[in-house]
Write a protein that holds these residues in place. Structure first.
Motif, PDB file in Angstrom:
ATOM      1  N   ASP A 124     132.985  98.512  21.082  1.00 38.49           N
ATOM      2  CA  ASP A 124     133.789  98.394  22.029  1.00 38.49           C
ATOM      3  C   ASP A 124     135.150  97.310  21.516  1.00 38.49           C
ATOM      4  OD1 ASP A 124     135.430  99.147  24.268  1.00 38.49           O
ATOM      5  OD2 ASP A 124     134.260  97.649  25.443  1.00 38.49           O
ATOM      6  N   GLY A 125     134.620  96.733  20.385  1.00 38.53           N
ATOM      7  CA  GLY A 125     135.753  95.961  19.913  1.00 38.53           C
ATOM      8  C   GLY A 125     136.090  94.690  20.819  1.00 38.53           C
ATOM      9  N   ALA A 126     137.407  94.511  20.562  1.00 39.76           N
ATOM     10  CA  ALA A 126     137.921  93.385  21.353  1.00 39.76           C
ATOM     11  C   ALA A 126     137.436  92.992  22.845  1.00 39.76           C
ATOM     12  CB  ALA A 126     139.425  93.437  21.356  1.00 39.76           C
ATOM     13  N   GLN A 127     137.457  94.141  23.626  1.00 40.57           N
ATOM     14  CA  GLN A 127     137.164  94.138  25.314  1.00 40.57           C
ATOM     15  C   GLN A 127     135.547  93.606  25.309  1.00 40.57           C
ATOM     16  OE1 GLN A 127     138.400  96.649  23.820  1.00 40.57           O
ATOM     17  NE2 GLN A 127     140.717  96.600  24.609  1.00 40.57           N
ATOM     18  N   SER A 128     134.697  93.886  24.343  1.00 37.56           N
ATOM     19  CA  SER A 128     133.461  93.492  24.504  1.00 37.56           C
ATOM     20  C   SER A 128     133.159  92.103  23.992  1.00 37.56           C
ATOM     21  CB  SER A 128     132.645  94.718  23.882  1.00 37.56           C
ATOM     22  OG  SER A 128     132.689  94.352  22.525  1.00 37.56           O
ATOM     23  N   ALA A 129     134.127  91.373  23.536  1.00 39.12           N
ATOM     24  CA  ALA A 129     133.728  89.951  22.813  1.00 39.12           C
ATOM     25  C   ALA A 129     133.207  88.995  23.671  1.00 39.12           C
ATOM     26  CB  ALA A 129     135.055  89.454  22.129  1.00 39.12           C
ATOM     27  N   PRO A 130     133.635  88.779  24.888  1.00 37.16           N
ATOM     28  CA  PRO A 130     133.152  87.838  25.775  1.00 37.16           C
ATOM     29  C   PRO A 130     131.564  88.274  25.916  1.00 37.16           C
ATOM     30  CG  PRO A 130     135.103  88.451  26.564  1.00 37.16           C
ATOM     31  CD  PRO A 130     134.852  89.490  25.466  1.00 37.16           C
ATOM     32  N   ARG A 131     131.415  89.460  26.358  1.00 36.17           N
ATOM     33  CA  ARG A 131     130.265  90.090  26.650  1.00 36.17           C
ATOM     34  C   ARG A 131     129.128  89.808  25.490  1.00 36.17           C
ATOM     35  NH1 ARG A 131     128.856  95.687  27.168  1.00 36.17           N
ATOM     36  NH2 ARG A 131     131.141  96.204  26.756  1.00 36.17           N
ATOM     37  N   VAL A 151     140.373  87.662  16.524  1.00 37.26           N
ATOM     38  CA  VAL A 151     139.118  87.507  15.331  1.00 37.26           C
ATOM     39  C   VAL A 151     138.615  89.082  15.208  1.00 37.26           C
ATOM     40  CG1 VAL A 151     137.363  86.626  14.372  1.00 37.26           C
ATOM     41  CG2 VAL A 151     138.866  85.189  15.456  1.00 37.26           C
ATOM     42  N   LEU A 152     138.147  89.748  16.175  1.00 35.60           N
ATOM     43  CA  LEU A 152     137.366  90.855  16.097  1.00 35.60           C
ATOM     44  C   LEU A 152     138.526  91.862  15.675  1.00 35.60           C
ATOM     45  CD1 LEU A 152     135.081  90.836  19.404  1.00 35.60           C
ATOM     46  CD2 LEU A 152     134.649  90.503  16.820  1.00 35.60           C
ATOM     47  N   ALA A 153     139.849  91.828  16.271  1.00 35.54           N
ATOM     48  CA  ALA A 153     140.820  92.969  15.813  1.00 35.54           C
ATOM     49  C   ALA A 153     140.947  92.702  14.331  1.00 35.54           C
ATOM     50  CB  ALA A 153     141.945  92.722  16.319  1.00 35.54           C
ATOM     51  N   GLU A 155     138.661  91.631  12.105  1.00 33.91           N
ATOM     52  CA  GLU A 155     137.512  91.969  11.363  1.00 33.91           C
ATOM     53  C   GLU A 155     137.789  93.433  11.426  1.00 33.91           C
ATOM     54  OE1 GLU A 155     133.523  91.048  12.151  1.00 33.91           O
ATOM     55  OE2 GLU A 155     134.185  89.496  13.262  1.00 33.91           O
ATOM     56  N   ALA A 156     138.083  94.138  12.328  1.00 41.49           N
ATOM     57  CA  ALA A 156     138.096  95.725  12.227  1.00 41.49           C
ATOM     58  C   ALA A 156     139.307  96.118  11.316  1.00 41.49           C
ATOM     59  CB  ALA A 156     138.592  96.069  13.510  1.00 41.49           C
ATOM     60  N   ALA A 157     140.341  95.508  11.219  1.00 39.29           N
ATOM     61  CA  ALA A 157     141.278  95.717  10.055  1.00 39.29           C
ATOM     62  C   ALA A 157     140.783  95.867   8.716  1.00 39.29           C
ATOM     63  CB  ALA A 157     142.588  94.572  10.306  1.00 39.29           C
ATOM     64  N   ILE A 158     140.031  94.453   8.566  1.00 41.90           N
ATOM     65  CA  ILE A 158     139.245  94.395   7.187  1.00 41.90           C
ATOM     66  C   ILE A 158     138.417  95.553   6.993  1.00 41.90           C
ATOM     67  CG2 ILE A 158     137.742  92.811   5.873  1.00 41.90           C
ATOM     68  CD1 ILE A 158     139.080  90.372   7.560  1.00 41.90           C
ATOM     69  N   ALA A 159     137.594  95.668   7.920  1.00 38.02           N
ATOM     70  CA  ALA A 159     136.478  96.576   7.623  1.00 38.02           C
ATOM     71  C   ALA A 159     137.191  98.012   7.353  1.00 38.02           C
ATOM     72  CB  ALA A 159     135.694  97.074   8.899  1.00 38.02           C
ATOM     73  N   ARG A 160     138.436  98.160   8.019  1.00 34.14           N
ATOM     74  CA  ARG A 160     138.997  99.624   7.674  1.00 34.14           C
ATOM     75  C   ARG A 160     139.649  99.537   6.413  1.00 34.14           C
ATOM     76  NH1 ARG A 160     142.261  99.574  12.076  1.00 34.14           N
ATOM     77  NH2 ARG A 160     143.634  98.537  11.279  1.00 34.14           N
ATOM     78  N   GLY A 161     140.133  98.454   5.914  1.00 34.80           N
ATOM     79  CA  GLY A 161     140.995  98.385   4.726  1.00 34.80           C
ATOM     80  C   GLY A 161     139.923  98.374   3.614  1.00 34.80           C
ATOM     81  N   LEU A 162     138.694  97.898   3.608  1.00 30.79           N
ATOM     82  CA  LEU A 162     137.731  97.859   2.489  1.00 30.79           C
ATOM     83  C   LEU A 162     136.713  98.845   2.498  1.00 30.79           C
ATOM     84  CD1 LEU A 162     138.863  95.086   1.941  1.00 30.79           C
ATOM     85  CD2 LEU A 162     136.466  94.292   1.441  1.00 30.79           C
ATOM     86  N   GLY A 163     136.193  99.418   3.885  1.00 29.63           N
ATOM     87  CA  GLY A 163     135.369 100.218   4.000  1.00 29.63           C
ATOM     88  C   GLY A 163     135.702 101.611   4.602  1.00 29.63           C
ATOM     89  N   GLY A 164     136.791 101.722   5.130  1.00 33.08           N
ATOM     90  CA  GLY A 164     137.351 103.169   5.513  1.00 33.08           C
ATOM     91  C   GLY A 164     137.175 103.322   7.090  1.00 33.08           C
ATOM     92  N   ASP A 165     136.479 102.159   7.701  1.00 33.47           N
ATOM     93  CA  ASP A 165     135.958 102.482   9.044  1.00 33.47           C
ATOM     94  C   ASP A 165     136.106 101.109   9.703  1.00 33.47           C
ATOM     95  OD1 ASP A 165     134.630 104.841  11.080  1.00 33.47           O
ATOM     96  OD2 ASP A 165     133.937 102.342  11.484  1.00 33.47           O
TER      97      ASP A 165
ATOM     98  N   ALA B  67     148.655  80.892  14.463  1.00 35.15           N
ATOM     99  CA  ALA B  67     148.810  82.251  14.811  1.00 35.15           C
ATOM    100  C   ALA B  67     148.302  83.342  13.364  1.00 35.15           C
ATOM    101  CB  ALA B  67     150.210  82.855  15.064  1.00 35.15           C
ATOM    102  N   PRO B  68     147.618  84.394  13.417  1.00 39.26           N
ATOM    103  CA  PRO B  68     147.081  84.984  12.226  1.00 39.26           C
ATOM    104  C   PRO B  68     148.271  86.085  11.931  1.00 39.26           C
ATOM    105  CG  PRO B  68     145.955  85.827  14.238  1.00 39.26           C
ATOM    106  CD  PRO B  68     146.908  84.722  14.791  1.00 39.26           C
TER     107      PRO B  68
END
Lengths: 190, 325
Positions: A124-131, A151-153, A155-165, B67-68
């Motif tokens: 669930d990405g960013a919304q679930s972070a505190p949970r 930070v989670l967003a 991470e998601a951008a890095i995962a997409r850029g390097l690993g396609g998802d 800011a990142p």
């Protein structure tokens, strides 16, 4: 029927033989006569990590034989481990078939990981972070939740850029991209 | 610690037998106490997934302050991917570089401006596995700064990227920061500074029934504060050394570490960095430059002629310029 079984057995033998033929990795003998002293070790990295694989050679960019799982138990060469070698000869049994290869020492540990990641929560990405934090760490104070979402967003951008998802990056694609980075920059001497 | 815990268990048992008044409930409580002491041992050696969560928390504190760069468009997305490919590539090619401070120091005989580490660097229990690998983020600030957190998070400012004249110098920054992570400097500092607090906190958590987790917020804030202050001189030398080896292993020019440090020195002079500024915690740059030069000479870390050919260098600088300029 017998012919078919013979053909299957022959194909399997041929497969094993060809694997050995191109296989410089020692598939060390774990038991019986001539056994090398071995020890159980655990895969310490996430499934999306490019090192979560069994490699043909002690080289990060060698072909991968099989993808492993976090906390998967593997049989490791004790001498490689105790001598602190950066690469450890490893054997795994998958579907009754023994596979030998190499893993970086830094992706193995002596005991399983204490808190495995719950990827269903992360989905669930960013919304679930505190949970996610509260679930794993029982934290109810002081953490900047909005920053954590950033930070989670990231991470998601890095995962997409390097690993396609953004959620489940493909470790094979990550490895291919890192290899391409080295090759395109003229950094690999091969 | 284990013996201590076992001894406590024995004491608990003896106490129960001697007094003869206490039943199973107290014995159970005391056993839980022993378990809590065992938890303290765990608190002293976080596993890779725990370090990952710690690093994520510390990163939240960092992006709260700076800011990142967010992946809002193709160019920024490319920049983020580029630095992550670089870090992943350097990590992949540096498996042979010792990944513990103690082993690194055993390997190096080049003299620093002070003696060897004042403390015994811990041989990392896990040889520092990084649960999800490195995660490199960029910060929008023009300050020349970079942060490395436990668990593989690394933040580099635009100012630091803009300071570099080529890809190899940026790789030197990345390799230096990766070194702080693989050599466990962040957690080492935390262990040294807060050991007593971990113990108190854990036992406090036990009495409250909430365990180690209740201290997590304080822990990440503390590690972030240490990251903002900068690492100690010994750790900076170690990071310079590890980074230089890693550059050579990756095919970059090891001298790029000297080039990068020289630029930092110029930045310090140009901006009249004051004593209270974060760079003050680092050793003098001139001594670090000398140390790295000595290391390159003594260890014969020569650039690979093939990876340093005109064509290869040009290819790297072209993509560096296209990505950032």
């Amino acid at each position: 029927m017998h012919r078919l079984m013979f053909a299957v057995a022959l194909a399997a033998l041929a497969g094993c033989a060809s694997q050995r033929a191109h296989d410089p990795a020692p598939i060390f003998v774990a038991s019986g006569e001539g056994a090398e002293e071995s020890c159980w070790r655990y895969v310490m990295v996430h499934e999306s990590h490019p090192d979560c694989v069994l490699l043909d050679e002690p080289d990060s960019f060698a072909p991968a034989r099989v993808t492993l799982a976090t906390n998967q138990r593997v049989l490791a060469s004790r001498s490689d481990w105790t001598l602190n070698k950066p690469w450890v000869a490893v054997q795994v049994t998958i579907d009754g078939r023994k596979l030998g290869g190499w893993m970086p020492r830094s992706s193995l540990g002596e005991r399983p990981i204490y808190f495995p990641t719950d990827t269903s929560v992360e989905r669930d990405g960013a919304q679930s972070a505190p949970r996610l934090y509260r679930r794993n760490w029982d934290v109810d104070e002081g953490l900047p939740d909005r920053s954590l979402a950033t930070v989670l967003a990231q991470e998601a951008a890095i995962a997409r850029g390097l690993g396609g998802d953004p959620v489940s990056p493909d470790p094979a694609l990550v490895r291919a991209n890192l290899h391409r980075f080295g090759r395109d920059g003229g950094l690999l001497d091969d | 610690m284990k013996n201590f815990a076992k001894n406590n268990g024995l004491i608990a048992l003896t106490l129960c037998m001697a007094v003869g008044l206490v039943g199973c409930s107290l014995l159970q409580t005391l056993t839980e106490g022993v378990n809590a002491l065992e938890e303290m041992k765990v608190a002293d050696s976080y596993d890779p997934s725990e370090q990952y969560y710690i690093g994520r928390g510390v990163s939240a504190v960092i992006v709260d302050k700076f800011a990142p760069v967010e992946a809002k468009d193709k160019q920024r997305e490319r920049q983020i991917t580029y630095v992550n490919e670089m870090a992943g590539y350097i990590e992949a090619t540096s498996k042979g570089v010792p990944r513990s401070a103690r082993r690194l120091n055993e390997h190096i005989s080049v003299e620093k401006d002070r003696n060897t580490r004042s403390s015994t660097a811990q041989e990392n229990v896990y040889n520092l596995s990084l649960f999800k690998g490195f995660q490199v983020g960029l910060l929008e600030t023009d300050e020349v700064t970079a942060f490395a957190t436990p668990g593989g998070f690394l933040w580099i400012s635009r100012g630091a990227v803009n300071m570099c004249s080529n890809e190899d110098e940026l790789a030197a920054i990345v390799a230096h920061e990766l070194a702080h992570i693989v050599l466990d400097h962040g957690m080492e500092n935390y262990r040294k500074a807060h050991k007593g607090k971990i113990v108190t906190g854990t036992l406090g958590g036990w009495f409250k029934g909430s365990g180690l987790g209740a201290n997590f917020g304080r822990m990440v804030t503390s590690i972030a504060e240490e990251a903002f202050k900068g690492y100690n001189p010994e750790q900076e030398y170690e990071a310079d050394a590890w980074g230089t080896y890693a550059l050579a292993a990756a095919g970059y020019a090891p001298e790029a570490m000297v080039g990068m440090l020289t630029r930092v020195e110029a930045y310090e002079k140009a901006h009249e960095v004051k004593e209270e500024d974060y760079l003050h915690h680092h050793p003098p740059i001139s001594k670090r430059i000398k140390y790295v030069n000595d290391l390159i000479a003594k260890e014969k870390l020569k650039p690979n002629p093939k990876t340093m050919s005109g064509e290869a260098v040009q290819a790297r600088n072209k993509r560096f310029t296209e990505t950032f300029k």
